[in-house]
Scaffold this motif. Sequence first.
Motif, PDB file in Angstrom:
ATOM      1  N   GLY A   1       0.810  -1.212   0.000  1.00 38.71           N
ATOM      2  CA  GLY A   1       0.000   0.000   0.000  1.00 38.71           C
ATOM      3  C   GLY A   1       0.840   1.256   0.000  1.00 38.71           C
ATOM      4  N   TRP A   2       0.154   2.357  -0.148  1.00 32.43           N
ATOM      5  CA  TRP A   2       0.757   3.687  -0.085  1.00 32.43           C
ATOM      6  C   TRP A   2       0.064   4.484   0.999  1.00 32.43           C
ATOM      7  N   TYR A   3       0.860   5.132   1.810  1.00 32.17           N
ATOM      8  CA  TYR A   3       0.380   6.044   2.832  1.00 32.17           C
ATOM      9  C   TYR A   3       0.992   7.399   2.565  1.00 32.17           C
ATOM     10  N   ARG A   4       0.433   8.427   3.186  1.00 34.20           N
ATOM     11  CA  ARG A   4       1.030   9.748   3.064  1.00 34.20           C
ATOM     12  C   ARG A   4       0.892  10.508   4.364  1.00 34.20           C
ATOM     13  N   GLN A   5       1.807  11.445   4.535  1.00 33.44           N
ATOM     14  CA  GLN A   5       1.776  12.296   5.716  1.00 33.44           C
ATOM     15  C   GLN A   5       2.104  13.716   5.322  1.00 33.44           C
TER      16      GLN A   5
ATOM     17  N   GLN B   1      -1.511  13.433  10.645  1.00 35.61           N
ATOM     18  CA  GLN B   1      -1.153  12.034  10.854  1.00 35.61           C
ATOM     19  C   GLN B   1      -0.979  11.315   9.520  1.00 35.61           C
ATOM     20  N   ARG B   2      -0.198  10.260   9.558  1.00 36.43           N
ATOM     21  CA  ARG B   2      -0.043   9.436   8.371  1.00 36.43           C
ATOM     22  C   ARG B   2      -1.381   8.769   8.073  1.00 36.43           C
TER      23      ARG B   2
ATOM     24  N   ALA C   1       2.407  15.878   0.175  1.00 32.98           N
ATOM     25  CA  ALA C   1       2.749  15.101   1.362  1.00 32.98           C
ATOM     26  C   ALA C   1       3.991  14.268   1.072  1.00 32.98           C
ATOM     27  N   VAL C   2       4.504  13.647   2.114  1.00 36.21           N
ATOM     28  CA  VAL C   2       5.492  12.591   1.935  1.00 36.21           C
ATOM     29  C   VAL C   2       4.725  11.279   1.795  1.00 36.21           C
ATOM     30  N   TYR C   3       5.007  10.567   0.739  1.00 33.19           N
ATOM     31  CA  TYR C   3       4.322   9.314   0.457  1.00 33.19           C
ATOM     32  C   TYR C   3       5.231   8.142   0.845  1.00 33.19           C
TER      33      TYR C   3
ATOM     34  N   GLY D   1       8.909   2.042   3.469  1.00 34.73           N
ATOM     35  CA  GLY D   1       9.949   2.722   2.727  1.00 34.73           C
ATOM     36  C   GLY D   1      10.373   3.985   3.449  1.00 34.73           C
ATOM     37  N   GLN D   2      11.350   4.669   2.862  1.00 37.38           N
ATOM     38  CA  GLN D   2      11.896   5.858   3.519  1.00 37.38           C
ATOM     39  C   GLN D   2      11.049   7.103   3.279  1.00 37.38           C
ATOM     40  N   GLY D   3      10.149   7.014   2.342  1.00 34.96           N
ATOM     41  CA  GLY D   3       9.275   8.146   2.036  1.00 34.96           C
ATOM     42  C   GLY D   3       9.793   8.960   0.868  1.00 34.96           C
TER      43      GLY D   3
END
Length: 118
Positions: A35-39, A44-45, A89-91, A109-111
């Motif tokens: 998956g992909w998250y973002r902050q 919050q992420r 955002a940072v993904y 991952g490191q973003g």
Amino acid sequence: QVQLVESGGGLVQPGGSLRLSCVANGRIVSIYRTGWYRQAPGKQRELVAAITSSTNYADSVKGRFTISRDNAKRMVYLQMNSLKPEDTAVYYCNADLTPSAGTRRNYWGQGIQVTVSS
């Protein structure tokens, strides 16, 4: 040692597109969910999109983002269209997997930075 490595971020104008990629490096037995998250700053992420045998998306990106994966290459992608400033955002790439030496767990991952601005 397992590492998730993202690429494809950058600066794009509103309405533009970007494609994020993530590769899972290392000795891996099985990958269950990616998956992909973002902050965004001060927030919050959050989950953006995830894929197993099906996909799910955050309401804010439905119809604009598409997640896909290539199991043979251990790649997961996020095609982002019609980008908005609020997508800035940072993904982070995320994977639920079992490494060859170890037990099943989550990896990050490191973003990578995505900036949507004119």
